[in-house]
Design a protein around this motif. Sequence first.
Motif, mmCIF file in Angstrom:
data_model
loop_
_atom_site.group_PDB
_atom_site.id
_atom_site.type_symbol
_atom_site.label_atom_id
_atom_site.label_comp_id
_atom_site.label_asym_id
_atom_site.label_seq_id
_atom_site.Cartn_x
_atom_site.Cartn_y
_atom_site.Cartn_z
ATOM 1 N N CYS A 41 35.883 45.813 42.443
ATOM 2 C CA CYS A 41 36.026 46.669 41.261
ATOM 3 C C CYS A 41 35.417 48.064 41.461
ATOM 4 O O CYS A 41 34.623 48.527 40.651
ATOM 5 C CB CYS A 41 35.376 45.960 40.073
ATOM 6 N N GLY A 42 35.767 48.713 42.558
ATOM 7 C CA GLY A 42 35.359 50.092 42.740
ATOM 8 C C GLY A 42 34.134 50.274 43.610
ATOM 9 O O GLY A 42 33.258 49.425 43.689
ATOM 10 N N ARG A 100 46.520 44.189 46.488
ATOM 11 C CA ARG A 100 47.174 44.816 45.347
ATOM 12 C C ARG A 100 46.218 45.790 44.687
ATOM 13 O O ARG A 100 45.012 45.539 44.606
ATOM 14 C CB ARG A 100 47.630 43.757 44.335
ATOM 15 N N LEU A 101 46.753 46.917 44.232
ATOM 16 C CA LEU A 101 45.947 47.937 43.585
ATOM 17 C C LEU A 101 45.867 47.639 42.098
ATOM 18 O O LEU A 101 46.884 47.411 41.442
ATOM 19 C CB LEU A 101 46.586 49.316 43.820
ATOM 20 N N LEU A 102 44.645 47.619 41.575
ATOM 21 C CA LEU A 102 44.429 47.334 40.156
ATOM 22 C C LEU A 102 44.062 48.633 39.451
ATOM 23 O O LEU A 102 43.065 49.275 39.793
ATOM 24 C CB LEU A 102 43.306 46.314 39.983
ATOM 25 N N GLU A 103 44.876 49.018 38.501
ATOM 26 C CA GLU A 103 44.591 50.222 37.721
ATOM 27 C C GLU A 103 43.609 49.854 36.612
ATOM 28 O O GLU A 103 43.961 49.216 35.638
ATOM 29 C CB GLU A 103 45.884 50.801 37.135
ATOM 30 N N ALA A 104 42.360 50.210 36.800
ATOM 31 C CA ALA A 104 41.311 49.886 35.831
ATOM 32 C C ALA A 104 40.969 51.124 35.010
ATOM 33 O O ALA A 104 41.087 52.251 35.507
ATOM 34 C CB ALA A 104 40.074 49.359 36.556
ATOM 35 N N LEU A 117 37.991 44.802 32.233
ATOM 36 C CA LEU A 117 37.361 45.103 33.515
ATOM 37 C C LEU A 117 37.458 46.594 33.781
ATOM 38 O O LEU A 117 38.524 47.196 33.653
ATOM 39 C CB LEU A 117 38.044 44.330 34.635
ATOM 40 N N ALA A 118 36.335 47.206 34.171
ATOM 41 C CA ALA A 118 36.310 48.635 34.472
ATOM 42 C C ALA A 118 35.272 48.884 35.550
ATOM 43 O O ALA A 118 34.384 48.055 35.776
ATOM 44 C CB ALA A 118 35.975 49.450 33.221
#
Length: 249
Positions: A41-42, A100-104, A117-118
């Motif tokens: 998550c980043g 896979r890319l997760l747009e948060a 989720l961020a």
Amino acid sequence: MRGTVWVASDIHLGEAVPQTARAFYDFLGRARREAGTLILCGDLFDAWIGDDHALRRPPRWLATALDELRATAGALPLWLARGNRDFLMGRALADALGARLLEAPAVLDTDAGPILLAHGDEFCTDDLAYQRFRRIVHTPWIQRIFLALPLGARRAIAARARARSRQARRSKPMAIMDVNPAAVAQALRAAGCDTLIHGHTHRPAVHALELDGRAARRYVLPDWEFDHDAPPRGGWIEIDAAGIRLEQL
């Protein structure tokens, strides 16, 4: 996302943190054996200057990291979200890894219920200087100009930005760099969730909240550091039908 979901953040991989990388690769091996889905998550990387940097001729430390991530994506669904240090990660990298890319921010439909989720930096609204910087570097045309520069120029700009960020953090009160409660409440309300998971602040904890008369929870992911600070630290959050648990190394 059904089954067991693991979420980790703020690993800050780079050439200068070999022990942190080793601990993280051990974690990836464990995730391949025990998790059903893994979300990073980043701030997986300490800095990211473009996917082409990784896909052309990556330095040895980065090639090893990509091999570990590729092996993980081959064993279970791997999602990559962007943080404040690797916001330039793109679909080319995800495709090359089989991830896979997760747009948060994103709402996850899990066996523990819906979860917002961020990465978390978007909630640090009291830090006005950082939020101005964030708006600038997330401007698409500015990103296109930066990615068009030679790799050497991008490396130099990233190094200067990291140095200035470290200097600025030393002069700011700790409270100003934490999340703003009103920003958190607004995000939960807009997402229709009572649970938030985020990283960025490096303050792992589980916070009980009250949101419009309902009980809510905010889970903060730990950062990873095994090279420079004592004691070493790291961890993740595990989500399944039994609930949500913060696991710290």
